[in-house]
Structure formats: structure tokens, C-alpha cells
Enzyme design. Structure first.
Site, PDB file in Angstrom:
ATOM      1  N   ASP A   9       0.854  -1.183   0.000  1.00 44.07           N
ATOM      2  CA  ASP A   9       0.000   0.000   0.000  1.00 44.07           C
ATOM      3  C   ASP A   9       0.893   1.237   0.000  1.00 44.07           C
ATOM      4  OD1 ASP A   9      -1.650   2.139   0.725  1.00 44.07           O
ATOM      5  OD2 ASP A   9      -2.882   0.887   2.027  1.00 44.07           O
ATOM      6  N   ASN A  23      -6.498  12.995  -9.969  1.00 42.48           N
ATOM      7  CA  ASN A  23      -7.188  13.458 -11.175  1.00 42.48           C
ATOM      8  C   ASN A  23      -7.026  14.968 -11.250  1.00 42.48           C
ATOM      9  OD1 ASN A  23      -9.433  14.738  -9.805  1.00 42.48           O
ATOM     10  ND2 ASN A  23     -10.097  12.666  -9.330  1.00 42.48           N
ATOM     11  N   ASP A  33      -5.664   7.734  -4.939  1.00 49.69           N
ATOM     12  CA  ASP A  33      -6.061   9.077  -4.524  1.00 49.69           C
ATOM     13  C   ASP A  33      -6.912   9.018  -3.243  1.00 49.69           C
ATOM     14  OD1 ASP A  33      -6.167  11.797  -4.838  1.00 49.69           O
ATOM     15  OD2 ASP A  33      -7.564  11.779  -6.528  1.00 49.69           O
TER      16      ASP A  33
END
Ligand code: ADP
Length: 167
Positions: A9, A23, A33
Site C-alpha cells: 500500500d 485526477n 487518490d
């Protein structure tokens, strides 16, 4: 430069900078995100808001990168970069390579020596892992940077195996 692969992770990486597959809005999203904002806390979004207001009213363009605090993550900075959505009809590989090169450029500006990358564009943005791994590894190897440790953090075994077969 050392390039290492880990399965895991990205929010758990103890590095100077972790890269977010953001984004363009910089206002958060799913995948990497979402995990970064969840684990890092509200300070990161606060910084993103300020960046939007000061520099990126129209959003951060694809292939570019910008840094914020890492909030509560065990890193010093988050470098947000916007990967291209994969397209079957148009070659966007230069934009994907640019995410890596620009992130390393921002890392250099910060003085970061260790940087963790996810496999940008391979989730919601649909890039095939094998092609994305080739582009990522080539871009990082060819970059002129003072970063000494680049860590690719692959979320699952399949992604790890693809990167390993190309390193
Ligand atoms: P994009 O929108 O650029 O495709 P995603 O965040 O949807 O970005 O996915 C990019 C890659 O990151 C995918 O391979 C996904 O499996 C992986 N991923 C998702 N969450 C994590 C995480 N917490 N740490 C590392 N990699 C992750």
C-alpha cells in the site's frame, strides 16, 4: 539510482515523497487518490484547494506534477500527478512517461531523495499493466534526477509480477 519493487500500500511507505495518481481536479477520487487522502487526513486536501485557487483553476494538466504536504502519512510530501486515460485509438504514452519525469523533477525541487510511485493510470484510467510497467521503468531509468531511491509500490501480486518481469 536504485529501483525497487514492493507489493503493498503506497500510504504505508516511509519515503521522502509518495506520488499520487490524482485526477485533474486535485479534489480527491478513488484508488490511490482516495487512500492517500483517507490516510493522510484533511491537510492534504487543504493544500490541494490552495493550489487550485492559486495556480490550477482549470485543473492540473495531464502529465504534470505538483507537491503538497503529506499530512499524517509517513512521508514528507505527496506529489500529485495526473495520468492519461488509456486510449486504444491514440498513443498517450508520452503523457504517461511525463508523469514519472515531472514527478521526479518536483522531487528534485523539494530535495527528496526517495520516492514511491504507484502504477499510474493502471486502475480507473484503464492502462494495461504490462505496457504501463514498460513506460514507467523506461521513464524513470532515463530521467536526469538526484533521486536515489525509486520504489514502485504495486497493490497486488499480479501487478508486482508484471513489473518484476520487466526490471
Ligand atoms: P488511475 O486513475 O491513474 O488509473 P488508480 O488509483 O485507479 O489510478 O490506480 C492506479 C494503480 O494503483 C492500480 O494498479 C491500483 O490497483 C493501484 N492501487 C490502488 N490503491 C492503491 C494503494 N493504496 N497503494 C498502491 N497502489 C494502489
Amino acid at each position: 539510482m536504485d529501483i525497487t519493487l514492493v507489493q503493498g500500500d503506497i500510504t504505508e511507505q516511509r519515503v521522502d515523497a509518495v506520488v499520487n495518481a490524482a485526477n485533474s481536479s486535485l479534489m480527491g477520487g478513488g484508488g490511490v487518490d482516495g487512500a492517500i487522502h483517507r490516510r493522510g487526513g484533511p491537510e492534504i486536501l487543504e493544500d490541494c484547494r490552495k493550489l487550485r485557487a492559486s495556480h490550477y483553476g482549470k485543473g492540473l494538466p495531464t502529465g504534470q506534477a505538483v507537491a503538497t504536504t503529506a499530512g499524517r502519512l509517513p512521508a514528507r510530501w505527496v506529489i500529485h500527478t495526473v495520468g492519461p486515460v488509456h486510449s486504444a485509438s491514440e498513443d498517450r504514452s508520452q503523457l504517461l512517461a511525463s508523469c514519472y519525469v515531472e514527478s521526479l523533477r518536483v522531487a528534485d525541487e523539494l530535495g527528496a531523495r526517495s520516492v514511491a510511485f504507484p502504477a499510474i493510470s493502471t486502475g480507473i484510467y484503464g492502462w494495461p499493466m504490462d505496457d504501463a510497467a514498460r513506460i514507467a521503468l523506461d521513464a524513470v531509468r532515463q530521467a536526469h534526477t538526484s533521486v536515489e531511491d525509486v520504489r514502485f509500490v504495486l497493490f497486488d501480486r499480479a501487478a508486482y509480477d508484471v513489473f518484476e518481469s520487466r526490471i
